[in-house]
Design a protein around this motif. Structure first.
Motif, PDB file in Angstrom:
ATOM      1  N   GLU B   7     -45.300  26.087  32.307  1.00  9.83           N
ATOM      2  CA  GLU B   7     -44.759  26.962  31.800  1.00  9.83           C
ATOM      3  C   GLU B   7     -43.579  26.754  30.794  1.00  9.83           C
ATOM      4  N   THR B 392     -35.566  35.531  26.021  1.00 11.70           N
ATOM      5  CA  THR B 392     -35.815  35.235  27.389  1.00 11.70           C
ATOM      6  C   THR B 392     -35.636  36.681  28.362  1.00 11.70           C
ATOM      7  N   ILE B 393     -34.950  37.362  27.820  1.00  7.27           N
ATOM      8  CA  ILE B 393     -34.828  38.724  28.446  1.00  7.27           C
ATOM      9  C   ILE B 393     -36.039  39.410  28.106  1.00  7.27           C
ATOM     10  N   ALA B 394     -36.456  39.590  27.144  1.00  6.55           N
ATOM     11  CA  ALA B 394     -37.606  40.195  26.680  1.00  6.55           C
ATOM     12  C   ALA B 394     -38.884  39.503  27.485  1.00  6.55           C
ATOM     13  N   GLY B 395     -38.715  38.165  27.332  1.00  8.45           N
ATOM     14  CA  GLY B 395     -39.706  37.260  27.582  1.00  8.45           C
ATOM     15  C   GLY B 395     -40.200  37.345  29.182  1.00  8.45           C
ATOM     16  N   ASP B 396     -39.232  37.868  30.053  1.00 11.17           N
ATOM     17  CA  ASP B 396     -39.632  37.961  31.612  1.00 11.17           C
ATOM     18  C   ASP B 396     -40.825  38.625  31.601  1.00 11.17           C
ATOM     19  N   PHE B 397     -41.091  39.899  30.874  1.00 10.64           N
ATOM     20  CA  PHE B 397     -42.087  40.758  31.040  1.00 10.64           C
ATOM     21  C   PHE B 397     -43.311  40.284  30.468  1.00 10.64           C
ATOM     22  N   VAL B 398     -43.192  39.288  29.518  1.00  6.81           N
ATOM     23  CA  VAL B 398     -44.294  38.922  28.797  1.00  6.81           C
ATOM     24  C   VAL B 398     -45.096  37.800  30.052  1.00  6.81           C
ATOM     25  N   LYS B 399     -44.171  37.099  30.565  1.00  8.30           N
ATOM     26  CA  LYS B 399     -44.912  36.301  31.540  1.00  8.30           C
ATOM     27  C   LYS B 399     -45.534  36.859  32.497  1.00  8.30           C
ATOM     28  N   ASN B 400     -44.758  37.877  33.249  1.00  7.13           N
ATOM     29  CA  ASN B 400     -45.230  38.616  34.470  1.00  7.13           C
ATOM     30  C   ASN B 400     -45.411  40.079  33.935  1.00  7.13           C
ATOM     31  N   PRO B 401     -46.620  40.316  33.132  1.00  5.49           N
ATOM     32  CA  PRO B 401     -46.536  41.811  32.625  1.00  5.49           C
ATOM     33  C   PRO B 401     -46.744  42.655  33.688  1.00  5.49           C
ATOM     34  N   GLU B 402     -47.286  42.358  34.868  1.00  2.95           N
ATOM     35  CA  GLU B 402     -47.738  43.241  35.842  1.00  2.95           C
ATOM     36  C   GLU B 402     -46.790  43.590  36.846  1.00  2.95           C
ATOM     37  N   ARG B 403     -45.781  42.494  37.053  1.00  3.64           N
ATOM     38  CA  ARG B 403     -44.908  42.828  38.336  1.00  3.64           C
ATOM     39  C   ARG B 403     -43.374  43.047  38.169  1.00  3.64           C
ATOM     40  N   ALA B 439     -46.275  34.702  41.950  1.00 10.13           N
ATOM     41  CA  ALA B 439     -44.826  35.024  41.775  1.00 10.13           C
ATOM     42  C   ALA B 439     -44.385  36.053  43.000  1.00 10.13           C
TER      43      ALA B 439
END
Lengths: 532, 451
Positions: B7, B392-403, B439
């Motif tokens: 990652e 990074t902040i926004a990237g959180d949800f890119v990595k885990n779009p679902e959860r 995750a």
């Protein structure tokens, strides 16, 4: 309550008056991600408009766009119906937009007054005329009950007072659109109540307030309307009168959240921490900041010190952990061993974990990577070094384990510079580090400060897990919700002394508030221990 | 287990901190040269005697460094001497860089250098030739110089650690104390140490007069009988060791932690006071060691009457360190570069109508710009950081779009599907599923299986 589609920009309300601020279809992209995806925010004159969302939902980005720090890729901003471009914070100021930032923008070595007038110093021919400014600041301070000493140096005053200085700064500038970026994160219940009054007063005077928060209680109490963002997307705008707290949280998180902490009754074991007659000198005034405090924390229980910010909690923890010196006569016993004179390293390696109050000042070396921060107290252990050389492979391995276990999210994994992580994840990293270390006592100071509900839930669970695995937990919190939910025993600290001891099941927030404000006080047996 | 490494994003070339440092340094150098060139140009324009073309020639000579010497043999000779004179500069540069890494400003390198010179000369000239092997005298003299440097660095370190006295003030004081102590010691022992035989009464005897000199291993011959000896190799080894120490050892980890955030270092149980003292002592030792290496070359004249001046090589350690962004290995190159420009400049008076002070000016301007190098680097970093933080902040949800945070698998399946269609994340649906389940581990782990 799932409001799933991107709402079209709402038609202007029944009032004819245009919105004071309208941000239409704002899209802000950063390389690889869309931080704000087609977001519309409409602020009416004289309303308190809450902006709700978890960390990383895009609230800060949206406000940065409004404040001129970022330029959006798409979308427009209207002020009183007229299109405006805001290229920098000066433009925003000129439009009457003021902001209290989450991280204060104050000059530490200046007085409160100097900070307030900074940039618009009243002067005659270049000579400062502080008298008038001082008078005005005192007036404002009094009118709004902000209780700020204009002559105190910022570095000497508490976080709460620094926050109030920021608010005063905005009031002093006569801004008409006020952005509060999580203003209550550092305030006490009473202060929060006061702030709510202030905000309502301001709104009644025709000022428009944007209130960024993820504290649902406050939003329910003070806001007129609320716009919810989730993961960069616009979820919806609702009238607070029409919704419940649960509705809002479901909109924000996308699922239902437990507000109460699931925990069994405490099974207190042997005394892990025994503090006797601890006193700490104050740095500001002549009195002791902490005066003759005695308390005990047993294994398997969570003892919470509640109190208004600045009543000696920080100094107490500093002395307890070794960051500051305790006065002679103080005694700190950790698991039967007198550690009063021991070094911080000794306490660290003999069972004391400490989640510090200020994660940037104490908790992290921001210029270090996440993995270097994870081993901040353990780098010298056999596991992580051989012959003085750090085994970076092991450090990496361990850091990745914790990242996985505690769900710490960051751009470059273990190698992310701590500085570039979001506040919530920085805090998670610290909590991971402190909880994973072998500990008999966990000292947690405001562990959930500034975090969103999801993260708070997680951290609370972790603290309870730590308790259940047999460690003693000393929690210092300013948030009464947290105090009531999490603790097995509550101690109230006022003016450097413990003034009361309570069982959370038998007391109320109101009762605690009286003790926190110094209106009441119990005769308490030295040494603590038994529940009241 | 999710593979975290996979990652980890690749950092683009121009975003790497090391590359940014180098870019910042190059900008400084270019800026310095540009200003130097403008000065030359102005001088040419405003002088009747100097044609404008002379300015171009001048800057070219400065730029060509030792190559300006002309014939190959002279070039080699000049190169050798350039490297030799870079040796002590590298050491003082390392001294300053190390202190910077610990958050301290070691402006005391000149004093530490003087004390180091004195220590090594006293020992090298006091022990009569023949009483012990010359190599042993050399080693003792080397150690004496280094130790005096350590002592002189430890003084400001002590005051900083113990009484929180600003190290810059104490460093300046110790500089002048050193300047006077050195003059005084040699004045009191003139017959023994001063080079009366060659009627150079301002200078101390060369150590070769007592048979002490650094081994050359043919390096001097290689560079057409220049002064170059093995000390340049020693210095490079020291730089590498220092780099390893700072970046790979627990000690270096502590020093850097103290430099970046003293409060956090204290919180973590590091002895930040001890680290301050040690850091300054080592920094002093490095400067002293540099002086010893220079003096023990054997052929060098040391001007002992120092009470009115401090050695430039000490102060020049600061730009050498700044230009290298405090990277020990970078210091090797920045110091050699500074000497390179200086060498080129020394040919100006012979070749052009400009005097050599112009070269000093160019170096001075580069030094000024070096002061900005941190600024430039910070600027580059900040620009990138701003983007990254948001990313990074926004990237959180890119990595885990679902959860959402802390959600368990069972909750997830029970909950109504979020608005985004499941495979909307990056990559295939399979990947998304894997990410989500992996995750979830922490949440499941603590809640117990199957709620």
């Amino acid at each position: 309550m799932e409001n799933s589609t991107n709402l079209p920009a709402q038609a202007p309300g029944p009032e004819k008056e245009p919105y004071v601020i309208e941000m239409r279809n704002i899209t802000k992209e950063f390389p690889g991600i869309i931080a704000n995806d087609n977001i519309t925010l409409q602020l009416r004159r004289g309303e308190i408009h809450a902006l709700l969302g978890e960390n990383g939902a895009g609230k800060s980005t949206l406000m940065s766009v409004l404040f001129g720090l970022y330029q959006p890729e798409k979308g427009e901003i209207y002020k009183d119906g007229k299109k405006v471009t805001i290229n920098n914070p000066n433009d925003a100021n000129a439009l009457g937009i003021g902001m209290v930032h989450q991280h204060f923008k104050l000059v530490d070595v200046f007085s409160v007054l100097d900070n307030i007038i900074l940039g618009i110093e009243p002067n005659t021919l270049g000579f400062l005329r502080k008298k008038d400014a001082r008078k005005r600041v005192l007036e404002l301070s009094e009118n709004y009950g902000l209780n700020v000493d204009p002559d105190a140096l910022v570095e000497d005053i508490t976080v709460g007072m620094q926050q109030r200085t920021e608010i005063l700064k905005m009031l002093y500038r006569n801004n008409e659109i006020l952005i509060f970026d999580e203003p209550t994160a550092v305030l006490t219940p009473q202060e929060i109540t006061e702030l709510m009054h202030i905000m309502k007063g301001l709104a009644a005077e025709g000022k428009s307030i944007l209130f960024i928060s993820h504290k649902l209680n406050e939003i329910m109490e003070v806001a007129d309307r609320c716009t919810v963002l989730r993961k960069g997307k616009y979820i919806g705008t609702v009238d607070i009168a029409d919704v419940t707290k649960e509705d809002l949280s479901a909109m924000m998180v996308g699922r239902n959240v437990k507000f109460a902490v699931d925990k069994d009754d405490a099974k207190p074991g042997k005394v892990m921490l025994d503090v006797e007659h601890l006193s700490v000198k104050s740095r500001i005034h002549k009195k002791n900041a902490v005066n003759d405090v005695s308390l005990q924390v047993r294994a398997g229980e969570i003892v919470c010190i509640a109190g208004i910010d600045g009543n000696g909690q920080s100094e107490f923890v500093a002395a307890l952990t070794g960051l500051e010196k305790a006065e002679p006569g103080s005694k700190i016993v950790l698991d039967g061993e007198d550690v009063t004179r021991k070094s911080i390293r000794y306490k660290n390696t003999h069972g004391m974990s400490h989640i510090p109050e200020d994660r940037h000042k104490h908790g992290l070396v921001l210029d270090y990577t996440l993995q270097e921060n994870i081993v901040l107290q353990r780098y010298f252990e056999k596991e992580f070094q051989t012959g003085g050389f750090i085994r970076f492979d092991k450090v990496r391995e361990y850091a990745e384990l914790l990242i996985e276990k505690f769900d710490v999210r960051s751009g470059q994994g273990a190698l992310t510079p701590a500085r570039s992580m979001s506040g919530g994840n920085q805090q998670k990293a610290i909590i991971a580090r402190e909880l994973d270390r072998e500990h008999k006592l966990l000292v947690a100071v405001q562990p959930t400060r500034g975090l969103d509900v999801g993260a708070i839930e997680f951290i609370h669970e972790q603290i309870v897990t730590s308790r259940d695995s047999g460690s003693a937990v000393l929690l210092i919190s300013l948030e009464l919700d947290e105090v009531m939910n999490l603790s097995d025993r509550i101690l109230v600290m006022y003016d450097g002394e413990i003034v009361g001891e309570f069982d959370p099941k038998k007391t109320t927030v109101e009762e605690l508030g009286l003790y926190m404000a110094g209106a009441k006080r119990q005769d308490r047996q030295e040494g603590g221990g038994d529940n009241a | 287990m999710r593979n975290q490494a996979s990652e980890t994003k690749k950092v683009p070339f121009f975003r790497k901190p090391a590359v940014q440092s180098i870019v910042a340094s190059l900008i400084c150098v270019l800026g310095g040269l540009l200003v130097g060139f403008i000065v030359l140009l102005l001088m040419a324009v405003f002088s009747k005697d100097i044609p404008v073309s002379e300015a171009f020639r001048g800057i070219l000579i400065v730029l060509s460094g030792p190559i300006a010497a002309g014939n190959p043999k002279d070039v080699l000779f000049t190169c050798g001497n350039m490297l030799f004179t870079a040796t002590p500069l590298i050491m003082t540069g390392l001294s300053v860089a190390l202190a910077f890494k610990t958050g301290l400003f070691n402006i005391g390198a000149p004093g530490q250098y003087l004390m180091g010179a004195m220590g090594s000369l006293l020992v090298a000239l006091s022990i009569p030739q023949g009483t012990m092997p010359a190599a042993l005298i050399w080693i003792l003299a080397f150690l004496a110089g280094t130790l005096l440097g350590v002592l002189w660095g430890a003084i400001p370190g002590f005051f900083k650690a113990k009484f929180n006295v600003n190290e810059v003030i104490v460093c300046i004081l110790t500089n002048w104390i050193a300047a006077n102590v050195v003059s005084w010691v040699f004045y009191a022992n003139q017959e023994k140490f001063v080079n009366i035989a060659e009627t150079k009464t301002n200078f101390i005897k060369k150590t070769i007069s007592n048979g002490v000199s650094t081994a050359t291993f043919g390096l001097d011959k290689l560079f057409a009988n220049s002064y170059l000896d093995v000390s340049i190799v020693i210095v490079c080894v020291i730089a590498v060791l220092l780099y390893v120490m700072l970046n790979k050892t627990t000690f270096g980890y502590e020093l850097r932690a103290c430099g970046y955030n003293r409060n956090a270092a204290k919180y973590a149980g590091m002895n930040e006071k001890r680290n301050i003292l040690l850091s300054m002592a080592i920094a002093g030792g490095l400067a002293g060691c540099g002086a010893a290496l220079w003096c023990l070359n054997g052929q060098q004249d040391f001007k002992w009457n120092t009470y009115q001046s401090l050695p430039n090589v000490g102060f020049n350690g600061i730009p050498a360190a700044l230009l290298a962004s405090n990277n020990p290995i970078g210091v090797i190159f920045s110091a050699i570069f500074l000497r390179y420009i200086d060498t080129g400049g020394s040919y100006l008076p012979g070749e052009t109508s400009f005097n050599e002070y112009v070269s000093q000016l160019i170096i001075a301007v580069i030094i000024y710009f070096a002061g900005f190098s941190k600024f430039i680097k910070d600027y580059l970093k900040k620009k990138q950081m701003k983007k990254e933080t948001a990313a990074t902040i926004a990237g959180d949800f890119v990595k885990n779009p679902e959860r959402p945070i802390g959600q368990t698998a069972s909750e997830q399946s029970a909950a109504p599907p979020p608005e985004a269609p499941a495979p909307a994340g990056p990559g295939s649906g399979e990947e998304t599923a894997e990410t989500a389940s992996a995750a979830d581990v922490p949440a499941e782990g603590k809640d117990g299986d199957g709620q």
